[in-house]
Scaffold this active site. Structure first.
Site, PDB file in Angstrom:
ATOM      1  N   CYS A 280      -1.944  41.985  31.929  1.00  0.00           N
ATOM      2  CA  CYS A 280      -0.855  42.243  30.764  1.00  0.00           C
ATOM      3  C   CYS A 280      -1.447  43.392  29.831  1.00  0.00           C
ATOM      4  O   CYS A 280      -0.709  44.166  29.313  1.00  0.00           O
ATOM      5  CB  CYS A 280      -0.829  41.163  29.660  1.00  0.00           C
ATOM      6  SG  CYS A 280      -0.248  39.824  30.367  1.00  0.00           S
TER       7      CYS A 280
ATOM      8  N   HIS B   4       1.456  44.420  22.911  1.00  0.00           N
ATOM      9  CA  HIS B   4       1.971  43.735  24.295  1.00  0.00           C
ATOM     10  C   HIS B   4       2.746  42.420  23.655  1.00  0.00           C
ATOM     11  O   HIS B   4       2.405  41.652  22.714  1.00  0.00           O
ATOM     12  CB  HIS B   4       0.750  43.100  25.027  1.00  0.00           C
ATOM     13  CG  HIS B   4       1.195  42.175  26.167  1.00  0.00           C
ATOM     14  ND1 HIS B   4       1.901  42.307  26.904  1.00  0.00           N
ATOM     15  CD2 HIS B   4       0.534  40.902  26.307  1.00  0.00           C
ATOM     16  CE1 HIS B   4       2.095  41.052  27.602  1.00  0.00           C
ATOM     17  NE2 HIS B   4       1.092  40.416  27.313  1.00  0.00           N
TER      18      HIS B   4
ATOM     19  N   ASN C 129       7.485  37.597  27.759  1.00  0.00           N
ATOM     20  CA  ASN C 129       6.289  38.432  28.300  1.00  0.00           C
ATOM     21  C   ASN C 129       6.455  38.866  29.814  1.00  0.00           C
ATOM     22  O   ASN C 129       6.487  38.181  30.536  1.00  0.00           O
ATOM     23  CB  ASN C 129       5.053  37.378  28.386  1.00  0.00           C
ATOM     24  CG  ASN C 129       3.902  38.063  28.947  1.00  0.00           C
ATOM     25  OD1 ASN C 129       3.734  39.195  29.188  1.00  0.00           O
ATOM     26  ND2 ASN C 129       2.782  37.240  28.243  1.00  0.00           N
TER      27      ASN C 129
HETATM   28  O1  UT7 Z   1      -0.003  37.978  28.227  1.00  0.00           O
HETATM   29  C1  UT7 Z   1      -0.965  37.072  28.507  1.00  0.00           C
HETATM   30  C2  UT7 Z   1      -1.666  36.573  27.321  1.00  0.00           C
HETATM   31  N1  UT7 Z   1      -1.040  35.296  27.306  1.00  0.00           N
HETATM   32  C3  UT7 Z   1      -0.934  34.706  25.942  1.00  0.00           C
HETATM   33  O2  UT7 Z   1      -1.225  35.566  25.049  1.00  0.00           O
HETATM   34  C4  UT7 Z   1      -0.111  33.282  25.805  1.00  0.00           C
HETATM   35  C5  UT7 Z   1      -1.359  32.837  24.745  1.00  0.00           C
HETATM   36  N2  UT7 Z   1      -0.629  31.399  24.276  1.00  0.00           N
HETATM   37  C6  UT7 Z   1       0.325  31.014  23.822  1.00  0.00           C
HETATM   38  O3  UT7 Z   1       1.176  31.890  23.610  1.00  0.00           O
HETATM   39  C7  UT7 Z   1       0.598  29.628  23.383  1.00  0.00           C
HETATM   40  O4  UT7 Z   1      -0.753  28.938  23.380  1.00  0.00           O
HETATM   41  C8  UT7 Z   1       1.560  28.706  24.193  1.00  0.00           C
HETATM   42  C9  UT7 Z   1       2.837  29.359  23.759  1.00  0.00           C
HETATM   43  C10 UT7 Z   1       1.354  28.978  25.497  1.00  0.00           C
HETATM   44  C11 UT7 Z   1       1.389  27.584  23.649  1.00  0.00           C
HETATM   45  O5  UT7 Z   1       1.758  27.365  22.123  1.00  0.00           O
HETATM   46  P1  UT7 Z   1       0.826  26.383  21.492  1.00  0.00           P
HETATM   47  O6  UT7 Z   1       1.083  26.115  20.113  1.00  0.00           O
HETATM   48  O7  UT7 Z   1      -0.494  26.889  21.879  1.00  0.00           O
HETATM   49  O8  UT7 Z   1       0.909  24.911  22.218  1.00  0.00           O
HETATM   50  P2  UT7 Z   1       0.177  23.986  23.143  1.00  0.00           P
HETATM   51  O9  UT7 Z   1      -0.233  24.477  24.471  1.00  0.00           O
HETATM   52  O10 UT7 Z   1      -1.316  23.395  22.163  1.00  0.00           O
HETATM   53  O11 UT7 Z   1       0.900  22.791  23.388  1.00  0.00           O
HETATM   54  C12 UT7 Z   1       1.393  22.007  22.407  1.00  0.00           C
HETATM   55  C13 UT7 Z   1       2.283  20.716  22.879  1.00  0.00           C
HETATM   56  C14 UT7 Z   1       1.367  20.062  24.059  1.00  0.00           C
HETATM   57  O12 UT7 Z   1       1.959  18.671  23.863  1.00  0.00           O
HETATM   58  P3  UT7 Z   1       0.694  17.593  23.305  1.00  0.00           P
HETATM   59  O13 UT7 Z   1      -0.350  17.861  24.078  1.00  0.00           O
HETATM   60  O14 UT7 Z   1       0.494  18.239  21.698  1.00  0.00           O
HETATM   61  O15 UT7 Z   1       1.642  16.368  23.409  1.00  0.00           O
HETATM   62  C15 UT7 Z   1       2.193  20.505  25.181  1.00  0.00           C
HETATM   63  O16 UT7 Z   1       2.243  19.644  26.346  1.00  0.00           O
HETATM   64  O17 UT7 Z   1       3.655  21.249  23.400  1.00  0.00           O
HETATM   65  C16 UT7 Z   1       3.482  21.057  24.846  1.00  0.00           C
HETATM   66  N3  UT7 Z   1       4.369  21.756  25.494  1.00  0.00           N
HETATM   67  C17 UT7 Z   1       5.633  21.931  25.728  1.00  0.00           C
HETATM   68  N4  UT7 Z   1       6.559  21.278  25.129  1.00  0.00           N
HETATM   69  C18 UT7 Z   1       7.940  21.712  25.339  1.00  0.00           C
HETATM   70  C19 UT7 Z   1       3.698  22.901  26.480  1.00  0.00           C
HETATM   71  N5  UT7 Z   1       4.604  23.629  26.972  1.00  0.00           N
HETATM   72  C20 UT7 Z   1       5.709  23.115  26.357  1.00  0.00           C
HETATM   73  C21 UT7 Z   1       7.118  23.452  26.533  1.00  0.00           C
HETATM   74  N6  UT7 Z   1       8.194  22.717  25.971  1.00  0.00           N
HETATM   75  N7  UT7 Z   1       7.727  24.452  27.382  1.00  0.00           N
END
Ligand code: UT7
Length: 324
Positions: free
Chosen positions: A114, A251, A281
């Site tokens: 990225c 980014h 992204n």
């Molecule tokens: O470009 C490269 C660099 N990449 C990044 O910068 C990405 C960085 N990370 C992020 O943008 C965020 O961490 C995400 C968007 C990937 C995730 O957001 P988050 O607020 O950190 O969510 P999380 O991973 O803590 O997940 C929260 C909940 C989980 O459920 P439980 O364990 O709380 O029951 C996940 O299983 O959301 C669930 N979940 C989803 N639910 C519905 C994860 N993906 C999804 C989804 N739809 N697509």
């Protein structure tokens, strides 16, 4: 007097096919509401069957050359940032070189996921500063749809395909922050974080292409800290204050990361270019696509000071300060 790599033109290309959050909700257990709230993404583009990274890159390059009023034969160098090359070798940049009909100069790829565009810009800037090239095409192009695990809702909703390109031309500058062109680049990496964001395949390790794997929450935490730090480093090196910056061009991984980082530096939202809602992204393509968007509609104007920043797999992160 110093040599400066001045932006002569910028262009972008997005594949035709739009994949909405509603489409994704029919493929995996997710919802438009979750994706919008957690990421700010509404839709992304997906490359067609037979449409490769080199095709997207060539289309963006033609647009950038057109804006610069230049021909491919005017170029000394192509540096293409991608983590999704057409093939393991040769460099996708040489495919683009051939598609453009450029038979001289040098073309090669840079791989920093990225952050690839910042890395490629730094490489091309150095060529121009040293007098090794008078002009360069810097491209970020990706087809991440090809390395996504479409059954993993935590990653497949986040990425899209696209390409952006910038044409650089050597000009004399005074060596101050008032010059037009690339003023400074700041690169960092830390290989200890490999396991938080990687592709579980490759020619040497598994002889497969593999799929993207990410511990999103951990990447998020590191991204906010590292990006704010490298942005401050860029401003301090140039001796400029946050209020001197006309545009932050981040980014485009997540709207929450973008808001939180620019907020840490006191940058108002009106000065931040956002495309993540429409592009998702696009890895190395996200910054040049955002530049093409904002320069294309007249927001970024000649003389504007732009702060570019990115962070991704490796970890690798960086920032560039560019006066348009
Ligand atoms: O470009 C490269 C660099 N990449 C990044 O910068 C990405 C960085 N990370 C992020 O943008 C965020 O961490 C995400 C968007 C990937 C995730 O957001 P988050 O607020 O950190 O969510 P999380 O991973 O803590 O997940 C929260 C909940 C989980 O459920 P439980 O364990 O709380 O029951 C996940 O299983 O959301 C669930 N979940 C989803 N639910 C519905 C994860 N993906 C999804 C989804 N739809 N697509």
């Amino acid at each position: 007097m110093v040599k400066r790599a001045v932006v002569a033109g910028c262009g972008g290309y997005l594949p035709e096919k739009v994949l909405t959050n509603q489409d994704l909700a029919r493929m995996v257990d997710t919802s438009d509401e979750w994706i919008v709230q957690r990421t700010g993404i509404l839709e992304r583009r997906i490359a067609a069957e037979g449409e490769f990274t080199s095709h997207l890159a060539a289309a963006a390059s033609r647009a950038a050359l057109g804006r610069a009023g230049m021909e491919p034969s005017d170029l000394d160098l192509i540096v293409l940032a991608t983590a999704t090359p057409d093939e393991t070798f040769p460099a996708t940049a040489t495919r683009v070189q051939n598609e453009l009909g450029m038979t001289r100069g040098a073309a090669f790829d840079v791989q920093a996921v990225c952050s690839g565009f910042i890395y490629a810009l730094n490489v091309a800037d150095n060529f121009i500063r040293l007098g090794q090239a008078e002009s360069a095409l810097v491209i970020g192009a990706e087809t991440f749809s090809r390395i996504l695990d479409w059954t993993d809702r935590a990653t497949c909703v986040l990425f899209g395909d696209g390409a952006g390109a910038v044409v650089l031309r050597a000009e004399e500058g005074t060596g101050t922050a008032e010059d037009r062109g690339v003023l400074s680049n700041h690169l960092h990496s830390d290989g200890r974080h490999h396991d938080l964001l990687f592709v579980d395949g490759g020619p040497s390790s598994t002889r497969t292409v593999g799929h993207l794997r990410m511990a999103g929450r951990d990447v998020f935490r590191h991204a906010v800290v590292n990006l704010a730090s490298v942005m401050r480093e860029a401003l301090a090196t140039a001796g400029v204050d946050p209020e001197d910056v006309d545009w932050v061009v981040p980014h485009q991984a997540n709207l929450r990361i973008i808001n939180s980082t620019s907020g840490k530096l006191g940058m108002p939202a009106e000065k931040v270019i956002v495309t993540v809602d429409r592009h998702a992204n696009t890895s190395a393509a996200s910054i040049p696509l955002a530049l093409a968007d904002a320069a294309g509609d007249g927001r970024i104007k000649p003389g504007d000071l732009c702060l570019l920043e990115a962070m991704g797999g490796g970890f690798a992160w960086g920032a560039s300060l560019v006066r348009w």
